[in-house]
Design a protein around this motif. Structure first.
Motif: not given
Length: 472
Positions: A89-92, A242-246, A328-331
């Protein structure tokens, strides 16, 4: 060191990205993930609280303002998610645009956003679940529904639901997506029932005064009120798209499907929020909505007890999907950071049978279950907003930076009117950060300091870019 902390990660497309997770999610699975994460606490809880304490009937404007800010960010997310491979996500995206230190800080922020969100929503879920048990004559003892600080032993439902979701995520993302899709349908039916009842019970007099708290003001105790403060609060309602992008590494066709899932879920949910907020403040006076279950409470006040019971059922399903998608997004963010060496390699091992990162799923589940079971979270929910807004600002800036530094990068989706829309996203999300209370900023800075200690103490020396000798 000055160059090391700004070393950037090469942009790798989805086709070239090394991935070990199973590609099994369709465009509609991704859209439902977004809806599952967005429609929950915001529509069932924060709508009433924001109306009663901060914006009055003008909470409709609060949702519109927050939705516009998110729309600009969503278009930037859509561009980067279609172009930059990986599940971070935003990290990448920040790793590719700004360098390692900024990427780590955003990743660290997202850990706070998702982790606190899941634990906070679990507390809300517990309240509704216990109300449902009480309604059928099987209430839990009070000691098992409150944290020790509130006079109980453990918030058992909050603790248990996270462990149940942990088991679901271990089995595999496709099974999780199917469960999410079913619960999304349930809560959409619930919202349809509310709209069907409310539309025939609107009293325009309830919308007067429309803006009782004005646009913005800071009270002597440091609390903020007004439409803009309400926008900063209800922004929590939009956390999740934004979790969709993960899910990039588990999407069947990420270049096409990720932008669709992000934009479609946000647009749909924004329209639903505006309709519900308008009807809710039209059927009862806004001052009566400062309760934890404003939608069902309003229907009870109107005498529709059967509809109120159905709403409570939908809320339980709705909050479950929010927890599932954010968990899910967190993991996946921890998995991505671990794979890059910024967190221990312990977290990037994938189970060969389920093709899921079981270790990180279990660790996150146990920690969040303990937090939800033994800690009353209170104002910590505001930390979710400030961390998310910071990530959104950097994603919008990342679109501009990568358009300049990597003009030839393949972009299956392009944010329109760039750099205007990304700049508007930065300004609107930055402004919403400014309307948050000072104590939220203090807590946020403390979390950042802890993150910097982790980065300089471990991550900088262990990152894959450091081991490869890459400086910038």
């Amino acid at each position: 060191m000055s160059l090391q902390i700004f070393r950037t990660k090469p942009v790798v497309s989805h086709d070239d990205q090394e991935h070990v997770l199973k590609r099994c999610l369709s465009a509609w699975d991704l859209a439902f993930l977004g809806v599952g994460a967005i429609i929950g606490t915001g529509i069932f809880v924060l709508t009433g609280i924001a109306a009663a304490t901060q914006a009055g009937p003008a909470v409709i404007l609060s949702f519109i303002i927050a939705g516009i800010a998110c729309a600009f960010a969503a278009l930037s997310y859509a561009e980067l998610s279609s172009s930059v491979g990986g599940c971070g996500s935003a990290y990448g995206y920040s790793y590719a645009a700004f360098g390692e230190l900024i990427a780590f800080i955003i990743g660290w922020d997202l850990l706070l956003e998702y982790g606190i969100s899941v634990a906070a929503v679990a507390n809300g879920w517990s309240g509704y679940f216990n109300n449902a048990l009480t309604a059928i004559g099987l209430p839990l003892p009070e000691a098992l529904t409150k944290a020790p600080k509130l006079g109980g032993i453990i918030n058992l439902p909050a603790f248990a639901i996270i462990l149940l979701l942990m088991s679901l995520l271990i089995v595999g993302v496709k099974h999780s997506a199917k469960a999410n899709n079913v619960m999304v349908v349930v809560k959409l039916i619930t919202i349809t029932i509310f709209i069907g009842v409310a539309v025939f019970n609107v009293h325009p007099a309830n919308w007067d005064p429309f803006m009782p708290f004005g646009w913005f003001q800071t009270l002597p105790d440091g609390k903020t009120t007004g439409v803009l403060a309400g926008a900063s609060l209800v922004f929590f309602s939009y956390v999740g798209f934004d979790a969709v992008s993960t899910a990039a590494e588990e999407a069947k066709n990420p270049q096409r499907d990720l932008p669709f899932g992000i934009v479609a879920s946000l647009v749909f949910c924004t329209v639903i929020y505006i309709i519900v907020a308008g009807l809710l403040t039209g059927i009862v006076h806004y001052s009566a909505l400062n309760v934890s279950s404003p939608v069902s409470h309003a229907l009870t006040l109107l005498g529709y007890n059967w509809a109120s019971a159905l709403i409570s059922t939908g809320v339980i399903a709705g909050l479950t999907t929010v927890m599932l998608v954010l968990y899910y997004g967190l993991t996946r963010i921890i998995f991505a950071m671990s794979r890059d060496g910024l967190l221990s390699s312990f977290f990037n091992k994938v189970n060969p049978n389920t093709q899921t990162p079981v270790r990180v799923i279990v660790l996150c589940g146990v920690i969040m279950a303990l937090v939800a079971g033994f800690m009353p979270l209170g104002d910590l929910a505001e930390l979710v907003n400030i961390g998310t807004l910071a990530a959104f600002v950097l994603v919008c800036l990342g679109v501009i930076v990568l358009r300049i530094t990597k003009p030839d990068m393949v972009r299956p989706f392009r944010s329109p009117f760039s750099p205007l829309f990304p700049v508007l996203g930065m300004l609107s999300c930055g402004a919403l950060m400014g309307f948050l209370p000072a104590i939220t900023w203090l807590r946020f800075l403390i979390w950042l300091v802890i993150g910097l200690i982790v980065y300089f103490g471990y991550s900088m020396q262990h990152s894959k870019l450091a081991k490869s000798g890459q400086v910038c």
